[in-house]
Design a protein around this motif. Structure first.
Motif, PDB file in Angstrom:
ATOM      1  N   UNK B 179       0.840  -1.197   0.000  1.00 28.45           N
ATOM      2  CA  UNK B 179       0.000   0.000   0.000  1.00 28.45           C
ATOM      3  C   UNK B 179       0.875   1.247   0.000  1.00 28.45           C
ATOM      4  N   UNK B 180       1.958   1.209   0.803  1.00 28.24           N
ATOM      5  CA  UNK B 180       2.866   2.351   0.839  1.00 28.24           C
ATOM      6  C   UNK B 180       3.606   2.504  -0.484  1.00 28.24           C
ATOM      7  N   UNK B 181       3.965   1.348  -1.055  1.00 27.66           N
ATOM      8  CA  UNK B 181       4.701   1.401  -2.321  1.00 27.66           C
ATOM      9  C   UNK B 181       3.851   1.979  -3.434  1.00 27.66           C
ATOM     10  N   UNK B 182       2.560   1.635  -3.395  1.00 22.61           N
ATOM     11  CA  UNK B 182       1.673   2.127  -4.441  1.00 22.61           C
ATOM     12  C   UNK B 182       1.502   3.630  -4.318  1.00 22.61           C
ATOM     13  N   UNK B 183       1.510   4.105  -3.064  1.00 24.09           N
ATOM     14  CA  UNK B 183       1.256   5.529  -2.829  1.00 24.09           C
ATOM     15  C   UNK B 183       2.426   6.432  -3.218  1.00 24.09           C
ATOM     16  N   UNK B 184       3.563   5.831  -3.528  1.00 21.64           N
ATOM     17  CA  UNK B 184       4.749   6.640  -3.804  1.00 21.64           C
ATOM     18  C   UNK B 184       4.533   7.537  -5.016  1.00 21.64           C
ATOM     19  N   UNK B 186       6.297  10.608  -7.665  1.00 27.35           N
ATOM     20  CA  UNK B 186       7.598  10.919  -8.248  1.00 27.35           C
ATOM     21  C   UNK B 186       8.395  11.861  -7.362  1.00 27.35           C
ATOM     22  N   UNK B 187       7.661  12.821  -6.719  1.00 26.98           N
ATOM     23  CA  UNK B 187       8.329  13.852  -5.920  1.00 26.98           C
ATOM     24  C   UNK B 187       9.109  13.254  -4.750  1.00 26.98           C
ATOM     25  N   UNK B 188       8.652  12.049  -4.269  1.00 30.68           N
ATOM     26  CA  UNK B 188       9.340  11.445  -3.124  1.00 30.68           C
ATOM     27  C   UNK B 188      10.705  10.881  -3.508  1.00 30.68           C
ATOM     28  N   UNK B 189      10.875  10.577  -4.771  1.00 30.89           N
ATOM     29  CA  UNK B 189      12.081   9.867  -5.168  1.00 30.89           C
ATOM     30  C   UNK B 189      13.051  10.738  -5.971  1.00 30.89           C
TER      31      UNK B 189
END
Lengths: 346, 207
Positions: B179-184, B186-189
Protein backbone atom coordinates in the motif's frame (compact mmCIF):
# COMPACT_ATOMS: atom_id res chain seq x y z
CA UNK A 1 -32.26 -59.66 -22.44
CA UNK A 2 -28.61 -59.62 -21.36
CA UNK A 3 -27.51 -59.48 -25.00
CA UNK A 4 -29.52 -56.38 -25.85
CA UNK A 5 -28.29 -54.78 -22.65
CA UNK A 6 -24.69 -55.10 -23.75
CA UNK A 7 -25.49 -53.80 -27.23
CA UNK A 8 -27.27 -50.84 -25.66
CA UNK A 9 -24.20 -50.11 -23.57
CA UNK A 10 -21.98 -50.23 -26.63
CA UNK A 11 -24.27 -47.91 -28.58
CA UNK A 12 -24.59 -45.41 -25.72
CA UNK A 13 -20.86 -45.60 -25.10
CA UNK A 14 -19.91 -44.97 -28.70
CA UNK A 15 -22.38 -42.07 -29.03
CA UNK A 16 -20.83 -40.44 -25.95
CA UNK A 17 -17.35 -41.15 -27.29
CA UNK A 18 -18.26 -39.49 -30.61
CA UNK A 19 -19.58 -36.44 -28.74
CA UNK A 20 -16.37 -36.24 -26.70
CA UNK A 21 -14.33 -36.34 -29.90
CA UNK A 22 -16.49 -33.57 -31.39
CA UNK A 23 -15.67 -31.39 -28.37
CA UNK A 24 -12.02 -32.32 -27.80
CA UNK A 25 -10.98 -32.23 -31.48
CA UNK A 26 -11.89 -28.56 -32.06
CA UNK A 27 -10.59 -27.76 -28.58
CA UNK A 28 -7.14 -29.11 -29.45
CA UNK A 29 -7.22 -27.23 -32.73
CA UNK A 30 -8.27 -24.14 -30.77
CA UNK A 31 -5.31 -24.61 -28.44
CA UNK A 32 -2.94 -24.93 -31.39
CA UNK A 33 -4.21 -21.78 -33.05
CA UNK A 34 -4.41 -19.90 -29.75
CA UNK A 35 -0.65 -20.27 -29.48
CA UNK A 36 -0.37 -18.98 -33.04
CA UNK A 37 -2.74 -16.08 -32.27
CA UNK A 38 -0.73 -15.32 -29.15
CA UNK A 39 2.53 -15.05 -31.02
CA UNK A 40 1.00 -13.05 -33.86
CA UNK A 41 -1.03 -10.63 -31.71
CA UNK A 42 1.76 -9.97 -29.22
CA UNK A 43 4.06 -9.61 -32.21
CA UNK A 44 1.91 -6.90 -33.76
CA UNK A 45 1.51 -5.20 -30.37
CA UNK A 46 5.29 -5.03 -30.12
CA UNK A 47 5.72 -3.87 -33.74
CA UNK A 48 7.02 -7.25 -34.90
CA UNK A 49 5.64 -9.61 -37.51
CA UNK A 50 5.54 -12.83 -35.51
CA UNK A 51 5.85 -16.29 -37.09
CA UNK A 52 5.42 -16.01 -40.88
CA UNK A 53 7.66 -18.71 -42.38
CA UNK A 54 5.79 -22.03 -42.14
CA UNK A 55 2.93 -22.18 -44.63
CA UNK A 56 1.07 -19.16 -46.01
CA UNK A 57 1.56 -16.23 -43.63
CA UNK A 58 2.75 -18.67 -40.98
CA UNK A 59 -0.56 -20.53 -40.66
CA UNK A 60 1.09 -23.94 -40.36
CA UNK A 61 3.40 -22.85 -37.50
CA UNK A 62 1.40 -24.59 -34.69
CA UNK A 63 1.34 -27.84 -36.69
CA UNK A 64 5.10 -27.66 -37.10
CA UNK A 65 5.52 -26.97 -33.38
CA UNK A 66 3.33 -29.95 -32.47
CA UNK A 67 5.31 -32.22 -34.82
CA UNK A 68 8.59 -31.00 -33.34
CA UNK A 69 7.41 -31.79 -29.81
CA UNK A 70 6.18 -35.24 -30.90
CA UNK A 71 9.58 -36.13 -32.33
CA UNK A 72 11.52 -35.09 -29.24
CA UNK A 73 12.64 -37.50 -26.58
CA UNK A 74 10.86 -37.53 -23.24
CA UNK A 75 13.65 -37.38 -20.68
CA UNK A 76 12.94 -38.71 -17.18
CA UNK A 77 15.51 -37.38 -14.68
CA UNK A 78 17.40 -40.16 -12.89
CA UNK A 79 16.78 -39.01 -9.33
CA UNK A 80 13.12 -38.18 -9.95
CA UNK A 81 10.11 -40.13 -8.72
CA UNK A 82 9.37 -41.95 -11.98
CA UNK A 83 5.73 -42.92 -11.49
CA UNK A 84 4.63 -39.52 -10.28
CA UNK A 85 6.79 -37.80 -12.89
CA UNK A 86 4.84 -39.53 -15.64
CA UNK A 87 1.51 -39.24 -13.80
CA UNK A 88 1.71 -35.46 -13.35
CA UNK A 89 0.98 -34.40 -16.98
CA UNK A 90 -1.99 -36.78 -17.02
CA UNK A 91 -3.34 -35.29 -13.81
CA UNK A 92 -3.05 -31.83 -15.35
CA UNK A 93 -4.73 -32.53 -18.66
CA UNK A 94 -7.52 -34.79 -17.34
CA UNK A 95 -9.42 -32.16 -15.30
CA UNK A 96 -8.73 -29.54 -17.97
CA UNK A 97 -10.55 -31.70 -20.52
CA UNK A 98 -13.16 -33.24 -18.19
CA UNK A 99 -14.51 -29.81 -17.27
CA UNK A 100 -15.66 -29.40 -20.89
CA UNK A 101 -18.25 -32.16 -20.40
CA UNK A 102 -20.76 -29.75 -18.86
CA UNK A 103 -20.09 -26.65 -20.99
CA UNK A 104 -23.19 -25.84 -23.04
CA UNK A 105 -22.42 -24.54 -26.53
CA UNK A 106 -26.00 -23.67 -27.41
CA UNK A 107 -29.49 -24.02 -25.91
CA UNK A 108 -29.44 -27.85 -26.11
CA UNK A 109 -25.89 -28.58 -27.26
CA UNK A 110 -24.23 -30.00 -24.17
CA UNK A 111 -22.55 -33.34 -23.52
CA UNK A 112 -23.78 -33.82 -19.94
CA UNK A 113 -26.58 -31.59 -18.70
CA UNK A 114 -25.56 -32.00 -15.06
CA UNK A 115 -27.77 -30.24 -12.55
CA UNK A 116 -24.85 -28.89 -10.51
CA UNK A 117 -22.63 -28.12 -13.50
CA UNK A 118 -21.17 -24.92 -12.06
CA UNK A 119 -20.06 -26.75 -8.91
CA UNK A 120 -18.66 -29.56 -11.04
CA UNK A 121 -16.47 -27.09 -12.94
CA UNK A 122 -15.33 -25.42 -9.73
CA UNK A 123 -14.41 -28.83 -8.28
CA UNK A 124 -12.52 -29.97 -11.39
CA UNK A 125 -10.55 -26.77 -11.80
CA UNK A 126 -9.48 -27.12 -8.17
CA UNK A 127 -8.25 -30.67 -8.85
CA UNK A 128 -6.01 -29.38 -11.66
CA UNK A 129 -3.53 -28.07 -9.10
CA UNK A 130 -2.39 -31.62 -8.30
CA UNK A 131 -0.68 -31.95 -11.65
CA UNK A 132 1.38 -28.88 -10.87
CA UNK A 133 2.23 -29.97 -7.32
CA UNK A 134 3.19 -33.50 -8.29
CA UNK A 135 5.20 -32.35 -11.30
CA UNK A 136 7.23 -29.99 -9.15
CA UNK A 137 7.84 -32.50 -6.39
CA UNK A 138 8.52 -35.54 -8.56
CA UNK A 139 11.07 -33.67 -10.70
CA UNK A 140 13.40 -33.45 -7.69
CA UNK A 141 14.53 -30.02 -8.82
CA UNK A 142 14.71 -26.88 -6.70
CA UNK A 143 13.45 -24.57 -9.41
CA UNK A 144 10.48 -26.81 -10.12
CA UNK A 145 9.66 -27.07 -6.44
CA UNK A 146 9.79 -23.32 -5.81
CA UNK A 147 7.48 -22.83 -8.77
CA UNK A 148 5.15 -25.50 -7.44
CA UNK A 149 4.83 -23.76 -4.09
CA UNK A 150 4.17 -20.42 -5.72
CA UNK A 151 1.66 -21.81 -8.14
CA UNK A 152 -0.26 -23.91 -5.62
CA UNK A 153 -0.50 -21.03 -3.13
CA UNK A 154 -1.72 -18.79 -5.91
CA UNK A 155 -4.31 -21.23 -7.21
CA UNK A 156 -5.68 -21.99 -3.73
CA UNK A 157 -5.90 -18.26 -2.90
CA UNK A 158 -7.63 -17.15 -6.07
CA UNK A 159 -10.02 -20.07 -6.02
CA UNK A 160 -11.76 -18.47 -3.05
CA UNK A 161 -12.35 -15.16 -4.80
CA UNK A 162 -13.42 -17.04 -7.91
CA UNK A 163 -15.82 -19.20 -5.92
CA UNK A 164 -17.39 -16.14 -4.32
CA UNK A 165 -17.82 -14.53 -7.74
CA UNK A 166 -19.61 -17.69 -8.89
CA UNK A 167 -21.80 -17.59 -5.76
CA UNK A 168 -22.91 -14.15 -6.93
CA UNK A 169 -23.90 -15.57 -10.32
CA UNK A 170 -25.88 -18.44 -8.86
CA UNK A 171 -27.64 -16.08 -6.45
CA UNK A 172 -28.73 -13.95 -9.39
CA UNK A 173 -29.78 -16.88 -11.58
CA UNK A 174 -31.23 -19.05 -8.80
CA UNK A 175 -29.59 -22.10 -10.37
CA UNK A 176 -26.23 -23.83 -10.60
CA UNK A 177 -26.93 -25.26 -14.03
CA UNK A 178 -24.95 -23.39 -16.69
CA UNK A 179 -27.75 -23.63 -19.26
CA UNK A 180 -30.28 -22.17 -16.83
CA UNK A 181 -27.87 -19.41 -15.85
CA UNK A 182 -27.60 -18.34 -19.49
CA UNK A 183 -31.37 -18.50 -20.01
CA UNK A 184 -31.86 -16.35 -16.88
CA UNK A 185 -29.94 -13.58 -18.64
CA UNK A 186 -32.32 -13.49 -21.61
CA UNK A 187 -33.78 -10.08 -22.50
CA UNK A 188 -31.17 -7.73 -23.85
CA UNK A 189 -27.55 -6.78 -23.55
CA UNK A 190 -28.41 -4.97 -20.31
CA UNK A 191 -29.98 -8.11 -18.81
CA UNK A 192 -26.67 -9.94 -18.88
CA UNK A 193 -24.98 -10.26 -15.51
CA UNK A 194 -21.93 -8.16 -16.37
CA UNK A 195 -23.93 -5.07 -15.40
CA UNK A 196 -25.46 -5.94 -12.00
CA UNK A 197 -22.44 -8.06 -11.04
CA UNK A 198 -19.75 -5.80 -12.53
CA UNK A 199 -17.26 -6.11 -9.62
CA UNK A 200 -17.74 -9.89 -9.52
CA UNK A 201 -17.29 -10.06 -13.29
CA UNK A 202 -13.98 -8.21 -13.14
CA UNK A 203 -12.81 -10.24 -10.14
CA UNK A 204 -13.85 -13.49 -11.82
CA UNK A 205 -11.84 -12.82 -14.93
CA UNK A 206 -8.75 -11.56 -13.12
CA UNK A 207 -8.91 -14.58 -10.78
CA UNK A 208 -9.27 -16.75 -13.87
CA UNK A 209 -6.05 -15.27 -15.26
CA UNK A 210 -4.35 -15.96 -11.91
CA UNK A 211 -5.77 -19.50 -11.74
CA UNK A 212 -4.32 -20.36 -15.14
CA UNK A 213 -0.92 -18.92 -14.11
CA UNK A 214 -0.90 -16.47 -16.98
CA UNK A 215 0.74 -13.07 -17.23
CA UNK A 216 0.75 -10.82 -15.22
CA UNK A 217 0.33 -13.53 -12.56
CA UNK A 218 2.84 -15.98 -14.03
CA UNK A 219 5.32 -15.98 -11.13
CA UNK A 220 5.06 -19.78 -11.30
CA UNK A 221 7.11 -19.69 -14.47
CA UNK A 222 9.00 -16.46 -13.94
CA UNK A 223 11.66 -17.35 -16.46
CA UNK A 224 14.07 -14.69 -15.21
CA UNK A 225 14.15 -16.20 -11.70
CA UNK A 226 13.26 -19.89 -11.82
CA UNK A 227 13.89 -20.90 -15.44
CA UNK A 228 10.43 -22.08 -16.54
CA UNK A 229 8.55 -23.19 -13.50
CA UNK A 230 7.22 -26.57 -12.49
CA UNK A 231 7.79 -28.14 -15.91
CA UNK A 232 11.51 -27.34 -16.28
CA UNK A 233 12.44 -31.02 -16.23
CA UNK A 234 9.82 -32.05 -18.78
CA UNK A 235 10.58 -32.40 -22.46
CA UNK A 236 8.87 -33.51 -25.64
CA UNK A 237 5.26 -34.65 -25.40
CA UNK A 238 5.25 -34.59 -21.58
CA UNK A 239 5.92 -30.85 -21.76
CA UNK A 240 3.39 -30.48 -24.59
CA UNK A 241 0.69 -32.00 -22.38
CA UNK A 242 1.26 -29.31 -19.73
CA UNK A 243 1.14 -26.74 -22.46
CA UNK A 244 -2.12 -28.16 -23.84
CA UNK A 245 -3.68 -28.17 -20.37
CA UNK A 246 -2.72 -24.56 -19.73
CA UNK A 247 -4.27 -23.36 -22.97
CA UNK A 248 -7.34 -25.60 -22.60
CA UNK A 249 -7.84 -24.02 -19.17
CA UNK A 250 -7.51 -20.54 -20.64
CA UNK A 251 -10.19 -21.33 -23.22
CA UNK A 252 -12.35 -22.83 -20.46
CA UNK A 253 -12.11 -19.68 -18.33
CA UNK A 254 -12.94 -17.58 -21.39
CA UNK A 255 -16.01 -19.72 -22.15
CA UNK A 256 -17.15 -19.60 -18.52
CA UNK A 257 -16.80 -15.82 -18.37
CA UNK A 258 -18.85 -15.58 -21.58
CA UNK A 259 -21.52 -17.99 -20.26
CA UNK A 260 -21.83 -16.54 -16.78
CA UNK A 261 -21.53 -12.82 -17.39
CA UNK A 262 -22.03 -12.11 -21.10
CA UNK A 263 -25.16 -14.13 -21.82
CA UNK A 264 -23.47 -17.15 -23.46
CA UNK A 265 -25.14 -17.96 -26.75
CA UNK A 266 -27.69 -15.11 -26.53
CA UNK A 267 -27.50 -12.52 -29.28
CA UNK A 268 -26.23 -9.10 -28.16
CA UNK A 269 -28.91 -7.47 -30.35
CA UNK A 270 -31.81 -9.04 -28.48
CA UNK A 271 -34.57 -6.60 -27.61
CA UNK A 272 -33.43 -3.97 -30.12
CA UNK A 273 -36.29 -3.39 -32.62
CA UNK A 274 -34.58 -3.44 -36.04
CA UNK A 275 -31.28 -5.19 -35.34
CA UNK A 276 -32.66 -8.21 -33.45
CA UNK A 277 -34.57 -9.75 -36.43
CA UNK A 278 -31.65 -8.89 -38.73
CA UNK A 279 -29.30 -11.12 -36.73
CA UNK A 280 -31.80 -13.89 -35.97
CA UNK A 281 -30.17 -16.24 -38.46
CA UNK A 282 -26.84 -16.28 -36.62
CA UNK A 283 -26.54 -19.52 -34.62
CA UNK A 284 -26.06 -19.05 -30.88
CA UNK A 285 -22.74 -20.87 -30.92
CA UNK A 286 -21.24 -18.12 -33.06
CA UNK A 287 -22.06 -15.51 -30.42
CA UNK A 288 -20.60 -17.73 -27.70
CA UNK A 289 -17.39 -18.24 -29.68
CA UNK A 290 -17.10 -14.50 -30.37
CA UNK A 291 -17.56 -13.66 -26.69
CA UNK A 292 -15.05 -16.30 -25.60
CA UNK A 293 -12.67 -14.98 -28.27
CA UNK A 294 -12.94 -11.53 -26.70
CA UNK A 295 -11.73 -12.89 -23.35
CA UNK A 296 -8.94 -14.85 -25.01
CA UNK A 297 -7.84 -11.62 -26.66
CA UNK A 298 -7.80 -10.00 -23.20
CA UNK A 299 -5.49 -12.78 -22.03
CA UNK A 300 -3.02 -12.02 -24.81
CA UNK A 301 -3.43 -8.29 -24.40
CA UNK A 302 -2.61 -8.58 -20.67
CA UNK A 303 0.50 -10.53 -21.46
CA UNK A 304 1.71 -7.93 -23.93
CA UNK A 305 0.90 -5.02 -21.61
CA UNK A 306 1.55 -5.71 -17.94
CA UNK A 307 4.81 -6.43 -16.15
CA UNK A 308 4.82 -9.46 -13.86
CA UNK A 309 3.39 -9.03 -10.38
CA UNK A 310 5.59 -9.65 -7.38
CA UNK A 311 4.59 -12.68 -5.32
CA UNK A 312 3.51 -10.73 -2.21
CA UNK A 313 1.50 -8.36 -4.39
CA UNK A 314 -0.37 -11.29 -5.87
CA UNK A 315 -1.22 -12.63 -2.43
CA UNK A 316 -2.28 -9.19 -1.21
CA UNK A 317 -4.53 -8.66 -4.23
CA UNK A 318 -6.19 -12.03 -3.76
CA UNK A 319 -6.71 -12.05 -0.01
CA UNK A 320 -6.97 -8.41 0.97
CA UNK A 321 -8.69 -6.89 -2.06
CA UNK A 322 -10.68 -9.47 -3.98
CA UNK A 323 -12.13 -11.58 -1.17
CA UNK A 324 -13.46 -8.64 0.92
CA UNK A 325 -14.76 -7.00 -2.25
CA UNK A 326 -16.69 -10.11 -3.30
CA UNK A 327 -18.18 -10.51 0.18
CA UNK A 328 -19.35 -6.88 0.21
CA UNK A 329 -20.87 -7.25 -3.23
CA UNK A 330 -22.63 -10.48 -2.23
CA UNK A 331 -24.31 -8.59 0.63
CA UNK A 332 -25.39 -5.81 -1.76
CA UNK A 333 -26.62 -8.39 -4.24
CA UNK A 334 -28.53 -10.21 -1.49
CA UNK A 335 -30.32 -6.97 -0.69
CA UNK A 336 -31.08 -6.44 -4.39
CA UNK A 337 -32.46 -9.98 -4.71
CA UNK A 338 -34.70 -9.53 -1.66
CA UNK A 339 -35.80 -6.13 -2.92
CA UNK A 340 -36.53 -7.57 -6.38
CA UNK A 341 -34.44 -4.96 -8.16
CA UNK A 342 -35.40 -5.09 -11.84
CA UNK A 343 -34.76 -6.13 -14.51
CA UNK A 344 -32.27 -8.68 -13.15
CA UNK A 345 -33.58 -9.90 -9.82
CA UNK A 346 -37.39 -9.70 -10.19
CA UNK B 1 -25.23 -57.27 -13.29
CA UNK B 2 -26.56 -53.81 -13.97
CA UNK B 3 -24.25 -51.01 -14.98
CA UNK B 4 -24.75 -49.27 -11.64
CA UNK B 5 -23.61 -52.34 -9.72
CA UNK B 6 -20.54 -52.63 -11.92
CA UNK B 7 -19.68 -48.99 -11.23
CA UNK B 8 -20.30 -49.48 -7.52
CA UNK B 9 -18.03 -52.50 -7.20
CA UNK B 10 -15.30 -50.90 -9.30
CA UNK B 11 -15.31 -47.76 -7.17
CA UNK B 12 -15.60 -49.70 -3.94
CA UNK B 13 -12.61 -51.84 -4.88
CA UNK B 14 -10.52 -48.77 -5.74
CA UNK B 15 -11.63 -47.11 -2.51
CA UNK B 16 -10.63 -50.06 -0.33
CA UNK B 17 -7.32 -50.39 -2.16
CA UNK B 18 -6.53 -46.66 -1.83
CA UNK B 19 -7.52 -46.58 1.84
CA UNK B 20 -5.30 -49.57 2.58
CA UNK B 21 -2.38 -48.03 0.74
CA UNK B 22 -2.73 -44.81 2.77
CA UNK B 23 -1.57 -46.65 5.89
CA UNK B 24 0.74 -49.22 4.32
CA UNK B 25 2.77 -47.17 1.87
CA UNK B 26 6.21 -45.95 3.04
CA UNK B 27 6.48 -42.56 1.40
CA UNK B 28 4.20 -40.00 3.11
CA UNK B 29 3.64 -38.15 -0.18
CA UNK B 30 2.37 -41.35 -1.76
CA UNK B 31 0.14 -41.89 1.28
CA UNK B 32 -1.36 -38.42 0.89
CA UNK B 33 -1.95 -39.03 -2.81
CA UNK B 34 -3.68 -42.32 -2.06
CA UNK B 35 -5.91 -40.44 0.38
CA UNK B 36 -6.78 -38.09 -2.46
CA UNK B 37 -7.69 -41.07 -4.60
CA UNK B 38 -9.82 -42.43 -1.74
CA UNK B 39 -11.73 -39.14 -1.47
CA UNK B 40 -12.24 -39.05 -5.21
CA UNK B 41 -13.66 -42.56 -5.46
CA UNK B 42 -15.78 -41.89 -2.39
CA UNK B 43 -17.27 -38.91 -4.23
CA UNK B 44 -18.02 -41.27 -7.11
CA UNK B 45 -19.90 -43.57 -4.74
CA UNK B 46 -21.90 -40.67 -3.34
CA UNK B 47 -22.92 -39.75 -6.87
CA UNK B 48 -24.53 -43.18 -7.16
CA UNK B 49 -26.65 -42.24 -4.11
CA UNK B 50 -27.94 -39.18 -6.04
CA UNK B 51 -26.07 -36.97 -3.57
CA UNK B 52 -24.34 -34.94 -6.28
CA UNK B 53 -24.00 -31.81 -4.16
CA UNK B 54 -22.19 -33.62 -1.36
CA UNK B 55 -20.07 -35.56 -3.83
CA UNK B 56 -18.89 -32.46 -5.68
CA UNK B 57 -18.36 -30.60 -2.41
CA UNK B 58 -16.21 -33.46 -1.16
CA UNK B 59 -13.99 -33.09 -4.22
CA UNK B 60 -14.01 -29.30 -4.02
CA UNK B 61 -13.25 -29.00 -0.30
CA UNK B 62 -11.22 -32.06 0.60
CA UNK B 63 -9.45 -32.83 -2.66
CA UNK B 64 -9.20 -29.29 -3.98
CA UNK B 65 -8.27 -27.45 -0.80
CA UNK B 66 -7.58 -29.49 2.34
CA UNK B 67 -5.40 -32.15 0.74
CA UNK B 68 -3.46 -29.57 -1.29
CA UNK B 69 -2.35 -27.88 1.93
CA UNK B 70 -1.73 -31.25 3.53
CA UNK B 71 0.41 -32.38 0.62
CA UNK B 72 2.33 -29.14 0.85
CA UNK B 73 3.31 -29.79 4.43
CA UNK B 74 4.17 -33.42 3.77
CA UNK B 75 6.32 -32.55 0.74
CA UNK B 76 8.38 -30.08 2.69
CA UNK B 77 9.12 -32.48 5.53
CA UNK B 78 12.47 -34.14 5.22
CA UNK B 79 11.50 -37.51 6.57
CA UNK B 80 14.09 -40.11 7.36
CA UNK B 81 12.37 -43.44 6.74
CA UNK B 82 14.85 -45.40 8.88
CA UNK B 83 14.24 -43.39 12.04
CA UNK B 84 10.53 -43.52 11.27
CA UNK B 85 10.58 -47.30 11.40
CA UNK B 86 12.84 -47.45 14.47
CA UNK B 87 10.08 -47.05 17.07
CA UNK B 88 7.77 -49.58 15.45
CA UNK B 89 8.12 -52.35 18.04
CA UNK B 90 8.02 -49.98 20.97
CA UNK B 91 4.81 -48.30 19.87
CA UNK B 92 3.18 -51.50 18.67
CA UNK B 93 1.25 -52.28 21.91
CA UNK B 94 -0.16 -48.74 22.10
CA UNK B 95 -1.11 -48.82 18.43
CA UNK B 96 -2.74 -52.23 18.73
CA UNK B 97 -4.79 -51.24 21.78
CA UNK B 98 -6.03 -48.06 20.05
CA UNK B 99 -6.91 -50.09 16.97
CA UNK B 100 -8.73 -52.69 19.10
CA UNK B 101 -10.65 -49.94 20.89
CA UNK B 102 -11.72 -48.40 17.58
CA UNK B 103 -12.69 -51.80 16.23
CA UNK B 104 -14.89 -52.51 19.26
CA UNK B 105 -16.53 -49.11 18.96
CA UNK B 106 -17.24 -49.66 15.28
CA UNK B 107 -18.71 -53.10 15.96
CA UNK B 108 -20.89 -51.69 18.72
CA UNK B 109 -22.19 -48.93 16.47
CA UNK B 110 -22.75 -51.11 13.43
CA UNK B 111 -24.53 -53.84 15.42
CA UNK B 112 -26.85 -51.37 17.12
CA UNK B 113 -30.52 -51.21 16.25
CA UNK B 114 -30.54 -48.42 13.67
CA UNK B 115 -27.87 -49.95 11.48
CA UNK B 116 -29.25 -53.35 10.45
CA UNK B 117 -30.52 -53.78 6.91
CA UNK B 118 -34.14 -54.16 8.02
CA UNK B 119 -34.39 -50.69 9.55
CA UNK B 120 -32.87 -49.00 6.48
CA UNK B 121 -35.59 -48.02 4.04
CA UNK B 122 -34.99 -48.70 0.36
CA UNK B 123 -33.71 -45.44 -1.17
CA UNK B 124 -36.35 -43.73 -3.28
CA UNK B 125 -35.58 -43.19 -6.95
CA UNK B 126 -36.09 -39.60 -7.99
CA UNK B 127 -37.05 -38.21 -11.37
CA UNK B 128 -34.46 -36.52 -13.58
CA UNK B 129 -35.58 -33.02 -12.55
CA UNK B 130 -35.00 -33.72 -8.84
CA UNK B 131 -32.39 -31.33 -7.52
CA UNK B 132 -30.45 -32.67 -4.58
CA UNK B 133 -28.79 -29.27 -4.10
CA UNK B 134 -32.12 -27.45 -3.80
CA UNK B 135 -33.48 -30.03 -1.32
CA UNK B 136 -30.37 -29.82 0.81
CA UNK B 137 -30.43 -26.03 0.80
CA UNK B 138 -34.08 -25.78 1.76
CA UNK B 139 -33.63 -28.23 4.65
CA UNK B 140 -30.46 -26.55 5.91
CA UNK B 141 -31.93 -23.06 5.84
CA UNK B 142 -35.35 -23.90 7.32
CA UNK B 143 -35.43 -26.91 9.65
CA UNK B 144 -31.79 -26.81 10.71
CA UNK B 145 -31.03 -23.12 10.39
CA UNK B 146 -29.86 -22.64 14.01
CA UNK B 147 -27.52 -25.66 14.19
CA UNK B 148 -26.20 -24.64 10.77
CA UNK B 149 -25.51 -21.08 11.85
CA UNK B 150 -23.92 -22.23 15.10
CA UNK B 151 -21.62 -24.54 13.14
CA UNK B 152 -20.67 -21.58 10.95
CA UNK B 153 -19.87 -19.43 13.99
CA UNK B 154 -17.73 -22.20 15.48
CA UNK B 155 -15.82 -22.45 12.21
CA UNK B 156 -15.20 -18.70 12.15
CA UNK B 157 -13.94 -18.85 15.74
CA UNK B 158 -11.62 -21.70 14.74
CA UNK B 159 -10.28 -19.72 11.77
CA UNK B 160 -9.61 -16.64 13.89
CA UNK B 161 -8.00 -18.75 16.61
CA UNK B 162 -5.72 -20.46 14.10
CA UNK B 163 -4.65 -17.13 12.64
CA UNK B 164 -4.15 -15.57 16.09
CA UNK B 165 -2.03 -18.51 17.22
CA UNK B 166 0.32 -18.40 14.24
CA UNK B 167 0.48 -14.66 13.61
CA UNK B 168 3.62 -13.22 15.09
CA UNK B 169 5.92 -10.39 14.18
CA UNK B 170 9.36 -11.58 13.27
CA UNK B 171 12.27 -9.22 13.56
CA UNK B 172 14.20 -10.48 10.55
CA UNK B 173 11.21 -10.30 8.22
CA UNK B 174 11.81 -8.14 5.14
CA UNK B 175 8.11 -7.70 4.51
CA UNK B 176 7.12 -4.72 2.42
CA UNK B 177 3.92 -2.81 2.53
CA UNK B 178 2.54 -2.65 -0.99
CA UNK B 179 0.00 0.00 0.00
CA UNK B 180 2.87 2.35 0.84
CA UNK B 181 4.70 1.40 -2.32
CA UNK B 182 1.67 2.13 -4.44
CA UNK B 183 1.26 5.53 -2.83
CA UNK B 184 4.75 6.64 -3.80
CA UNK B 185 4.84 9.74 -5.99
CA UNK B 186 7.60 10.92 -8.25
CA UNK B 187 8.33 13.85 -5.92
CA UNK B 188 9.34 11.45 -3.12
CA UNK B 189 12.08 9.87 -5.17
CA UNK B 190 13.34 12.35 -7.74
CA UNK B 191 13.90 16.06 -7.38
CA UNK B 192 14.00 18.04 -10.58
CA UNK B 193 16.16 21.12 -10.31
CA UNK B 194 15.83 23.96 -12.75
CA UNK B 195 19.10 25.64 -13.58
CA UNK B 196 20.77 27.52 -16.32
CA UNK B 197 23.11 25.74 -18.71
CA UNK B 198 26.69 26.13 -17.55
CA UNK B 199 29.50 27.07 -19.84
CA UNK B 200 33.00 25.79 -19.46
CA UNK B 201 35.35 28.35 -17.86
CA UNK B 202 37.60 29.96 -20.52
CA UNK B 203 40.88 28.99 -18.82
CA UNK B 204 40.17 25.22 -18.90
CA UNK B 205 39.00 25.14 -22.49
CA UNK B 206 42.55 25.87 -23.62
CA UNK B 207 43.93 22.37 -22.86
Amino acid sequence: MEESGIIDWIITGSVILAKILVIVGPLMLGVAYLTFAERKIIGYMQMRIGPNRVGPRGWLQPIADALKLLMKEVIVPTRSNHYLFVLAPTLTIAPALAAWAVIPFDADTVLADVDASLLYILALTSVGVYGVIIAGWASNSKYAFISTMRSAAQIVSYEIAMGFALVGVLMAAGSINLGEIVEAQRGSLLHWYWLPLLPLFVIYFISGVAETNRAPFDVAEGESEIVAGFHVEYSGMAFAVFFLAEYANMILIAFLAALLFLGGWLSPFEGIPVLAPMFNWVPGMVWLLLKAGLFLFFYLWFRATFPRYRYDQIMRLGWKVFIPLTIVWLVIEGAAVVGGLGPWFD
Amino acid sequence: MSFEKLVFYTFAAILVYAATRVITVRNPVHAALHLVLAFFTCAGLWLLLEAEFLAITLVLVYVGAVMVLFLFVVMMLDINLVSLKAGFVRYLPVGLSVAALMLIEMILVLRSKGFDAASMPQPVRHAADYSNTRELGSVLYTDYVYPFEIAAVILVVAIIAAIALTLRKRGESKMQNPAEQVKVRREDRVRLVKMKAETRPAAESED
